[in-house]
Design a protein around this motif. Structure first.
Motif, short mmCIF file in Angstrom:
data_model
loop_
_atom_site.label_atom_id
_atom_site.label_comp_id
_atom_site.label_asym_id
_atom_site.label_seq_id
_atom_site.Cartn_x
_atom_site.Cartn_y
_atom_site.Cartn_z
N ARG A 20 13.49 30.96 4.53
CA ARG A 20 13.15 32.09 3.65
C ARG A 20 12.03 31.74 2.75
N PRO B 146 24.15 35.62 -5.07
CA PRO B 146 24.50 36.12 -3.80
C PRO B 146 22.95 36.24 -3.13
N ASP B 147 22.90 36.41 -1.73
CA ASP B 147 21.68 36.75 -1.13
C ASP B 147 21.24 38.02 -1.24
N ARG B 148 21.96 39.14 -1.47
CA ARG B 148 21.63 40.39 -1.74
C ARG B 148 20.88 40.42 -3.02
N SER C 50 23.85 31.49 2.41
CA SER C 50 23.01 31.22 1.20
C SER C 50 21.48 30.84 1.54
N LEU C 51 21.06 31.30 2.56
CA LEU C 51 19.38 31.02 2.95
C LEU C 51 18.54 31.11 1.85
N TYR C 52 18.76 32.32 1.19
CA TYR C 52 17.58 32.72 0.14
C TYR C 52 18.07 31.83 -1.10
N ALA C 53 19.34 31.31 -1.39
CA ALA C 53 19.46 30.26 -2.52
C ALA C 53 18.82 28.91 -1.94
N TYR D 43 18.70 38.25 -4.10
CA TYR D 43 17.47 37.60 -3.92
C TYR D 43 16.64 38.66 -2.94
N ARG D 44 17.28 39.32 -2.00
CA ARG D 44 16.68 40.35 -1.15
C ARG D 44 16.21 41.43 -2.05
N CYS E 76 16.63 25.03 4.31
CA CYS E 76 15.80 25.86 3.07
C CYS E 76 14.58 26.16 3.35
N GLN F 33 12.73 37.65 7.16
CA GLN F 33 13.70 38.77 6.78
C GLN F 33 13.69 39.61 8.23
#
Length: 378
Positions: free
Chosen positions: A176, A340-342, A49-52, A344-345, A173, A364
């Motif tokens: 990303r 989920p990260d998808r 969960s790097l994007y979160a 945010y991607r 944090c 990314q």
């Protein structure tokens, strides 16, 4: 013939009942080490969960930045030397509670103004993700200091921001959507990684130290994100169970009383208009309790998406009708940890389509993630 039948009998003897179950039960423990190995791999080798985490950093950095700017005209009455809750009273309370604040180190007005300006700058840098590893510690110190200095001037939102600021210190944090991620990508694309000539023993030692550092960072990040998720679940669950015990929530009139309190009426005409719909208020009360109690149990299925969407609407309503924007914003940002990260991607790809000049691809790039210097980007 009889002897032959007796000889062949063992081959045709039916198996004992439960024989297959015993074999399955004997094989079941073999799956347990594999599951433990998978869990350890997830915990030790790959940050989750790097994007979160980036959304939490941006969200809470922005909220506190906006909060300090909003209270800028009233800063002296709330936190400064001119506050009715004087620094002496604050220090006396600190002796009992164990809190601490950099704002009480001096009674000088100039010192307070410098601290306030530094807090605004640190919040902005934390939001942007500049030197995030060090700035996250400074941000936690700022939030703790301001919270402790005026501990009776809270609305629940800054309590949550305080907890999240402490948790985010141990997370990655800044990997990303940050200035650190952009700098790492530029370094990787420019090929600025320089390998110094070292003897084999020294190179092996440095490689082990680097791997150990990466493992520690990954474990701390994953544990931090899991603690944040658990904190949000506990918050919703305890709030729902507390509401269940109240008679006003049980009969659907709790929001009626809240809408008629002067302190929760930013727009009295709007509150009066909403208070006219008794059935809608009762439904909102019951739905609020149901969502909060059920929240920890719907996180592992697709049902969490409509629940999170409904909670988003609920928090927007709290901000508008009850005048608690900081609390609502803090809760909305906290809910982002469960996406989920998808997702945010996809948002990143969508933003590049809408705003072609926006470069949000920072971390990314696989090279930036794999390069040794990427360890230093958070």
């Amino acid at each position: 013939m009889q002897q032959a039948e007796q000889t062949s009998a063992p081959a045709t003897t039916p198996k004992r009942p439960g024989h297959g179950a015993e074999r399955a039960g004997a094989q079941a423990p073999r799956h347990t080490p594999a599951r433990i190995s998978t869990l350890l791999t997830l915990l030790l080798e790959e940050p989750i969960s790097l994007y979160a985490a980036a959304v939490l950093r941006i969200g809470y950095g922005f909220l506190y930045f906006a909060f300090l700017l909003r209270e800028f005209p009233h800063r002296d009455e709330i936190w400064g030397p001119g506050s009715p809750w004087t620094p002496a009273l604050a220090k006396e309370l600190f002796d009992q509670t164990g809190w601490a604040s950099i704002l009480t180190l001096s009674d000088s007005r100039a010192y307070f103004e410098v601290c306030y300006a530094a807090a605004i700058v640190i919040s902005a840098l934390f939001m942007l993700g500049w030197r995030t590893r060090a700035v996250s510690v400074l941000f936690a110190v700022v939030v703790t200091s301001f919270h402790a200095r005026a501990i009776f001037m809270t609305d629940g939102g800054d309590n949550l921001i305080l907890l999240m600021a402490l948790y985010l210190v141990v997370t990655a944090c800044g990997r990303r959507w940050s200035l650190d991620a952009r700098r790492a990508r530029l370094r990787a694309s420019a090929g600025k990684t320089v390998l110094l000539p070292l003897d084999q023993a020294s190179g092996e030692l440095r490689r082990h130290l680097r791997d150990a550092r990466l493992t520690v960072i990954t474990v701390l990040h994953n544990c931090g994100m899991l603690v944040i998720a658990a904190q949000v679940c506990f918050l919703y669950g305890s709030a729902g169970l507390y509401k269940v015990q109240g008679a006003s929530w049980g009969n659907g009139t709790a929001l009626h009383y809240a809408l008629n309190l002067d302190v929760f009426q930013p727009w009295p005409a709007l509150s009066a208009m909403a208070d006219e719909h008794d059935v809608l208020i009762a439904i909102t009360c019951y739905l609020t309790v149901l969502l909060q109690v059920a929240f920890p149990f719907v996180l592992f299925g697709r049902l969490k998406y409509p629940v999170l969407t409904t909670l988003l609407g609920m928090h927007v309503g709290i901000a508008v009708f009850l005048g608690l924007p900081l609390f609502s914003g803090a809760m909305i940002v906290a809910d982002a940890v469960f996406l989920p990260d998808r997702f945010y991607r996809y948002l990143g790809q969508l933003s590049r389509r809408v705003v072609p000049w926006a470069d949000v691809r920072g971390a990314q790039t696989p090279t930036a993630e794999a390069a040794p210097q990427s360890v230093h980007t958070d």
